[in-house]
Design a protein around this motif. Structure first.
Motif, short mmCIF file in Angstrom:
data_model
loop_
_atom_site.label_atom_id
_atom_site.label_comp_id
_atom_site.label_asym_id
_atom_site.label_seq_id
_atom_site.Cartn_x
_atom_site.Cartn_y
_atom_site.Cartn_z
N ILE A 104 -10.60 4.32 108.23
CA ILE A 104 -9.66 3.53 107.42
C ILE A 104 -9.81 2.04 107.78
N LYS A 105 -10.00 1.78 109.09
CA LYS A 105 -10.19 0.40 109.55
C LYS A 105 -11.52 -0.16 109.01
N VAL A 110 -9.85 10.54 100.15
CA VAL A 110 -8.84 10.17 101.15
C VAL A 110 -9.48 10.32 102.52
N LYS A 149 -12.05 9.48 93.81
CA LYS A 149 -11.41 8.89 94.99
C LYS A 149 -11.55 9.85 96.16
N TYR A 183 -13.20 0.82 106.22
CA TYR A 183 -13.15 0.61 104.76
C TYR A 183 -11.97 -0.26 104.32
N ARG A 184 -11.04 -0.51 105.25
CA ARG A 184 -9.82 -1.32 105.02
C ARG A 184 -8.84 -0.71 104.03
N GLU A 185 -8.97 0.57 103.77
CA GLU A 185 -7.99 1.28 102.93
C GLU A 185 -8.13 2.79 103.17
N LYS A 186 -7.02 3.51 102.92
CA LYS A 186 -7.02 4.96 103.17
C LYS A 186 -7.75 5.72 102.05
N GLU A 187 -7.58 5.23 100.81
CA GLU A 187 -8.24 5.85 99.65
C GLU A 187 -9.37 4.96 99.17
N ILE A 188 -10.58 5.52 99.11
CA ILE A 188 -11.69 4.71 98.58
C ILE A 188 -12.10 5.25 97.21
N THR A 189 -12.53 4.35 96.34
CA THR A 189 -12.99 4.74 95.00
C THR A 189 -14.51 4.83 95.00
#
Length: 309
Positions: free
Chosen positions: A84-85, A77, A75, A87-93
């Motif tokens: 973030i906008k 951060v 992951k 990828y639409r999330e703060k944490e990416i896998t």
């Protein structure tokens, strides 16, 4: 696992489906890579299991496949609001090393960890402790079950045990030690993406994510094993491990060399120099146009790390 040619995708798909019918321990997920196309992410019980599965595909279904280095889901951060906008999330896998984001975009990387329980006869304790320390493990507990057996609990990074930890553990303990693990979430880690280059070209199948402290030793080991696996060519092959633009390890496969001076008996030195110069220019030209085919068994050989002494 990817087909060598994308036109073989459907044949390989049916071959994998048939094989998994009588081998339920293999897990299959669809996956795709920019460089290698559509493929699958497969889960095996160990290296031997993977090798047998690969051989059955080749022998029973005549399928030739590309196997890449096993990875675990990391992951990252993200650092800025813009990312973030996006990828639409703060944490990416990160499942595929090709998707590994640059350090400038990330505040921290997270790697999966497991709580491992090892039960072993007392006489092997020292060797097993050394093995665990080499794999960045943190000891949590040590209990003597009786006079002959001891139970060790370690917090281990998943990527350190996913390939050959179990094989090493069994060989160190003459097959007596048992290993069991459970998920323990994620922890922050200094991770880097390591590329393997052959004459300056990246080998997509061998791109891996490694811990910063172990990058040099892992890179050196992969280069050494590739050197043993690659057939010699008429031109020199430079095998390099790189992090970004920094080369951290290198091995060279020497070229086959014809003795162009065999027909020169005595005579002027300039004649010999001319022949050697012409040979050197030919090798240089060959190196530019020559393609290096990496043998299929080379990928499995690279994965098989030497037993930790």
């Amino acid at each position: 696992m990817y087909p060598v040619d994308q036109s073989e995708y459907n044949n390989l798909k049916s071959a994998i489906d048939k094989l998994t019918l009588n081998d339920s321990s293999v897990t299959v997920h669809r996956d795709s890579s920019l460089a290698l196309g559509a493929g699958w992410r497969l889960g095996f019980l160990g290296l031997l299991h993977m090798e047998v599965f690969n051989q059955r595909l080749e022998q029973e279904y005549n399928a030739s496949v590309i196997l890449t280095t096993p990875t675990v889901p990391y992951k990252a951060v993200l650092s800025s609001a813009k990312l973030i906008k996006e990828y639409r999330e703060k944490e990416i896998t990160i499942i595929n090393p090709a998707q590994f984001p640059d350090k400038s975009k990330v505040t921290e990387y997270l790697e999966p960890v497991v709580l491992g329980t090892i039960i072993t006869p007392v006489e092997f304790t020292g060797k097993i402790m050394m093995l665990c320390q080499a794999r960045r493990a943190v000891q949590k507990n040590m209990v003597f079950i009786d006079q002959n057996r001891v139970m060790l609990k370690y917090l281990l990074p998943l990527n350190e045990i996913v390939v050959d930890f179990y094989d090493s553990l069994k060989s160190l303990s003459s097959g007596y030690a048992s290993f069991d693990y459970e998920d323990a979430g994620y922890q922050t880690a200094e991770l880097v993406k390591m590329d393997i280059l052959l004459n300056g070209n990246i080998v997509e199948e061998l791109v891996t994510i490694v811990h910063k402290d172990k990058a040099q030793t892992v890179g050196k080991a992969i280069c050494e094993r590739l050197k043993d696996s690659l057939p010699r060519q008429l031109f020199e092959i430079a095998i390099q491990a790189a992090i970004g633009s920094k080369i951290i390890a290198r091995e060279t496969v020497k070229a086959y060399r014809k003795n162009v001076l065999a027909k020169c008996y005595g005579g002027d030195i300039t004649r010999k120099m001319k022949l050697l110069k012409r040979q050197a220019e030919g090798k240089k030209k060959l190196r530019k146009i020559g393609n290096i085919e990496v043998p299929k068994d080379a990928f499995i050989k690279v994965l098989k790390t030497q037993t930790d002494k």
